[in-house]
Design a protein around this motif. Sequence first.
Motif, short mmCIF file in Angstrom:
data_model
loop_
_atom_site.label_atom_id
_atom_site.label_comp_id
_atom_site.label_asym_id
_atom_site.label_seq_id
_atom_site.Cartn_x
_atom_site.Cartn_y
_atom_site.Cartn_z
N ALA A 156 0.82 -1.22 0.00
CA ALA A 156 0.00 0.00 0.00
C ALA A 156 0.85 1.26 0.00
O ALA A 156 0.34 2.36 0.15
CB ALA A 156 -0.93 0.00 1.22
N CYS A 157 2.20 1.11 -0.14
CA CYS A 157 3.10 2.26 -0.01
C CYS A 157 3.99 2.42 -1.25
O CYS A 157 4.13 1.51 -2.05
CB CYS A 157 4.01 2.08 1.21
SG CYS A 157 3.13 1.97 2.78
N GLU A 158 4.60 3.61 -1.34
CA GLU A 158 5.63 3.86 -2.35
C GLU A 158 7.02 3.96 -1.73
O GLU A 158 8.02 3.98 -2.45
CB GLU A 158 5.34 5.16 -3.11
CG GLU A 158 4.29 5.05 -4.19
CD GLU A 158 2.88 5.04 -3.63
OE1 GLU A 158 2.04 4.28 -4.17
OE2 GLU A 158 2.61 5.76 -2.65
N GLY A 159 7.07 4.07 -0.40
CA GLY A 159 8.37 4.21 0.26
C GLY A 159 8.36 3.59 1.64
O GLY A 159 7.31 3.28 2.19
N ALA A 160 9.56 3.40 2.20
CA ALA A 160 9.69 2.80 3.53
C ALA A 160 10.83 3.47 4.29
O ALA A 160 11.88 3.77 3.72
CB ALA A 160 9.94 1.30 3.42
N VAL A 161 10.59 3.71 5.58
CA VAL A 161 11.64 4.19 6.47
C VAL A 161 12.24 2.96 7.14
O VAL A 161 11.56 2.25 7.89
CB VAL A 161 11.07 5.16 7.52
CG1 VAL A 161 12.13 5.48 8.57
CG2 VAL A 161 10.56 6.43 6.85
N LEU A 162 13.51 2.66 6.85
CA LEU A 162 14.19 1.51 7.45
C LEU A 162 14.87 1.99 8.72
O LEU A 162 15.82 2.75 8.68
CB LEU A 162 15.22 0.93 6.47
CG LEU A 162 15.99 -0.28 6.99
CD1 LEU A 162 15.09 -1.51 7.06
CD2 LEU A 162 17.20 -0.56 6.10
N LEU A 163 14.35 1.54 9.86
CA LEU A 163 14.80 2.03 11.16
C LEU A 163 15.78 1.04 11.78
O LEU A 163 15.51 -0.16 11.84
CB LEU A 163 13.58 2.20 12.07
CG LEU A 163 13.68 3.23 13.18
CD1 LEU A 163 13.90 4.62 12.61
CD2 LEU A 163 12.41 3.22 14.03
N VAL A 164 16.93 1.54 12.25
CA VAL A 164 17.95 0.70 12.89
C VAL A 164 18.33 1.33 14.23
O VAL A 164 18.53 2.55 14.32
CB VAL A 164 19.20 0.57 11.99
CG1 VAL A 164 20.29 -0.24 12.69
CG2 VAL A 164 18.83 -0.08 10.66
N ASP A 165 18.41 0.50 15.26
CA ASP A 165 18.81 0.94 16.60
C ASP A 165 20.29 1.34 16.58
O ASP A 165 21.15 0.54 16.22
CB ASP A 165 18.57 -0.20 17.60
CG ASP A 165 18.72 0.26 19.05
OD1 ASP A 165 19.57 1.12 19.31
OD2 ASP A 165 17.99 -0.26 19.91
N ALA A 166 20.59 2.58 16.98
CA ALA A 166 21.98 3.07 16.95
C ALA A 166 22.85 2.41 18.00
O ALA A 166 24.08 2.58 17.99
CB ALA A 166 22.00 4.59 17.13
N ALA A 167 22.25 1.66 18.93
CA ALA A 167 23.04 0.96 19.95
C ALA A 167 23.19 -0.53 19.64
O ALA A 167 24.03 -1.20 20.24
CB ALA A 167 22.39 1.13 21.33
N GLN A 168 22.37 -1.06 18.70
CA GLN A 168 22.42 -2.50 18.40
C GLN A 168 22.80 -2.80 16.96
O GLN A 168 23.30 -3.88 16.67
CB GLN A 168 21.06 -3.15 18.69
CG GLN A 168 20.69 -3.13 20.17
CD GLN A 168 19.35 -3.81 20.42
OE1 GLN A 168 18.65 -4.21 19.49
NE2 GLN A 168 18.99 -3.94 21.68
N GLY A 169 22.57 -1.88 16.07
CA GLY A 169 22.91 -2.11 14.67
C GLY A 169 21.90 -2.97 13.95
O GLY A 169 20.80 -3.23 14.43
N ILE A 170 22.29 -3.43 12.76
CA ILE A 170 21.40 -4.23 11.91
C ILE A 170 21.20 -5.60 12.53
O ILE A 170 22.15 -6.25 12.95
CB ILE A 170 21.98 -4.34 10.49
CG1 ILE A 170 21.86 -2.98 9.79
CG2 ILE A 170 21.29 -5.42 9.69
CD1 ILE A 170 22.44 -2.95 8.42
N GLU A 171 19.92 -6.04 12.60
CA GLU A 171 19.58 -7.37 13.12
C GLU A 171 18.95 -8.19 11.99
O GLU A 171 18.68 -7.68 10.90
CB GLU A 171 18.60 -7.23 14.29
CG GLU A 171 19.10 -6.35 15.43
CD GLU A 171 19.92 -7.10 16.44
OE1 GLU A 171 20.42 -8.21 16.12
OE2 GLU A 171 20.10 -6.59 17.56
N ALA A 172 18.67 -9.47 12.29
CA ALA A 172 18.19 -10.39 11.25
C ALA A 172 16.89 -9.91 10.62
O ALA A 172 16.72 -9.95 9.40
CB ALA A 172 18.02 -11.78 11.84
N GLN A 173 15.95 -9.46 11.44
CA GLN A 173 14.66 -9.05 10.89
C GLN A 173 14.76 -7.73 10.13
O GLN A 173 13.95 -7.45 9.26
CB GLN A 173 13.63 -8.96 12.04
CG GLN A 173 12.18 -8.90 11.59
CD GLN A 173 11.76 -10.13 10.81
OE1 GLN A 173 12.34 -11.20 10.95
NE2 GLN A 173 10.76 -10.00 9.97
N THR A 174 15.77 -6.91 10.45
CA THR A 174 16.01 -5.69 9.68
C THR A 174 16.28 -6.05 8.22
O THR A 174 15.72 -5.47 7.29
CB THR A 174 17.22 -4.92 10.24
OG1 THR A 174 17.12 -4.83 11.66
CG2 THR A 174 17.31 -3.53 9.65
#
Length: 641
Positions: free
Chosen positions: A129-147
Amino acid sequence: MERPPARTPEGSRKTPVTSGLAARAHRTFTPPELIRNFCIIAHIDHGKSTLADRMLQLTGVVEERAMRAQYLDRMDIERERGITIKSQAVRLPWAAPGRDGKTIDHVLNLIDTPGHVDFTYEVSRSLAACEGAVLLVDAAQGIEAQTLANLYLALENDLHVIPVLNKIDLPAAQPERYAEEIAHIIGGSPDDVLRVSGKTGAGVKELLDKVVAEIPPPVGDADAPARAMIFDSVYDIYRGVITYIRVIDGKITPRERIQMMSTRAIHELLEVGVISPEPIPTVGLGVGEVGYLITGVKDVRQSKVGDTITSAAKGATVPLGGYRDPRPMVYSGLYPLDGSDYPLLRDALDKLRLNDAALTYEPETSAALGFGYRCGYLGLLHMEITRDRLEREFGLDLISTTPNVVYRVTMEDTTTHVVTNPSDWPSGKIRDIVEPIVRCTIISPSEYIGTIMELCQSRRGSLGGMDYLSETRVELRYTMPLGEIIFDFFDALKSRTRGYASLDYEEIGMQEADLVKVDILLQGEAVDAFSAIVHKDSAYGYGVSMTAKLRELIPRQQFEVPIQAAVGSRVIARETIRAMRKDVLAKCYGGDITRKRKLLEKQKEGKKRMKMVGRVEVPQEAFIAALSTDSAPAAGKDAKK
């Protein structure tokens, strides 16, 4: 007589919206070039709902006195667990500078999505339903598997991705390090990664400006016959089925007659509106707009997620693509404690499926538990949440049986059986058995590689590859049987890595396996509710644990009760419930020993006769405790953090 207060689709009271733009928005159609549809995707606990709160406050659609943490998490179960289960769409007004530098009023349609792997289907519907996405990453944990999993979903849907680092206010935050990690994965420069804080609101204004500047507006033909996609529905006891839609072509207005293209059902629209964040009736919805419509229909089967809505008079002939049907990965039986609640359970499942399109179910019976439903879920957390919602929202008391995955059994005569329940296990000579396998992605600090490999190999996993995301973090890819990870694999992974590892998985097919069915026998009779399908090497362990558990749960009888675990005709484990012994010598004071022996022999003969005709009644409490999934799905409770 005073009318009851109007209710929102989630059952809460309407509150007035004070924003001037939001108040004007319901009186006119919004031009598509001023609309931006985007969602927030992230791993669990990386701050999606908190960032959405700041956006609600900054755009002024929620009054300060009405504001609360995780505003878009409406269900009690979401607020108690601190997780998002249902995607929520909300319309936000935002004045942003245009290309000529002048400030222009825009409309942002934000969808807050869940982070757990069990609710990936919710995320995939929101992305459509979208044209864009904000990919949010925790600045204390970094990229995780579900990211990574959510990023790949967004790229599959050709969405414009805006990378954002959240929680920069934390003392442990390392924004420079993780910005480089994000840039390494999605390309670009670390300077392109926005830094925000969902808690303090820092950087949120810049993020909304970037959404307007970079995410493309929706594209559609305003003069074509109306076509709108149903991306969610909910049942309201006062107003019937409330359907959430995204308009692709044309426009939809109140009081017109619409047609569902899959069922050909025709309804009259009673109300059309937007959610900002409470329902606001409008003059209609145009190209690219996201909103809701109410037809007053009470039949929950009339509104199918993924269906296309068009005008009944001059409707479209070609439906939209719809969604890929979700494939259940875990099956479990649901039975009402009181057999008379079976019709209520059927109605409750119908209404819940309206709001949870990933749930599947079909009737089944059990000799021990009576009438119930065999339900298919996307994972253990999905199973646990579904049972919780049925008990809370519909007042049912339920038993859920041991979860199983889907097996395909081929016999010697080449007939094939699909087994979702141990009671479906065929008798006779089996040629081969295949089970579902999944591709697991594990992201962890590099010092735990050895322990992770040892754990995965003990669960019949095979290593598919390994990559270093940075100097200290590694991504491992394993192929594993789904049946090995749906119980305590996540718990074991977390305990061996001190909580630092994250897990994501997706089904990739089937493979041959050496599986057996373990039956639990009480007094020589098999109890179907306790049977399980396990790997041959795990059969003994399951038999020992289940017989030991039942020995504690089943009350003692007047006769000795053997509890046995058997594979086919071979008993592999046994426990015995000792008989209750009445003191028949209580009235014998001294005297001849033969009198006492005679009484004891008589008691022994009576117990032998009772054992021949006696039947063990398993109390309901024993079923609940033995089949309790609260211990196993604890792995899914924080599901794949």
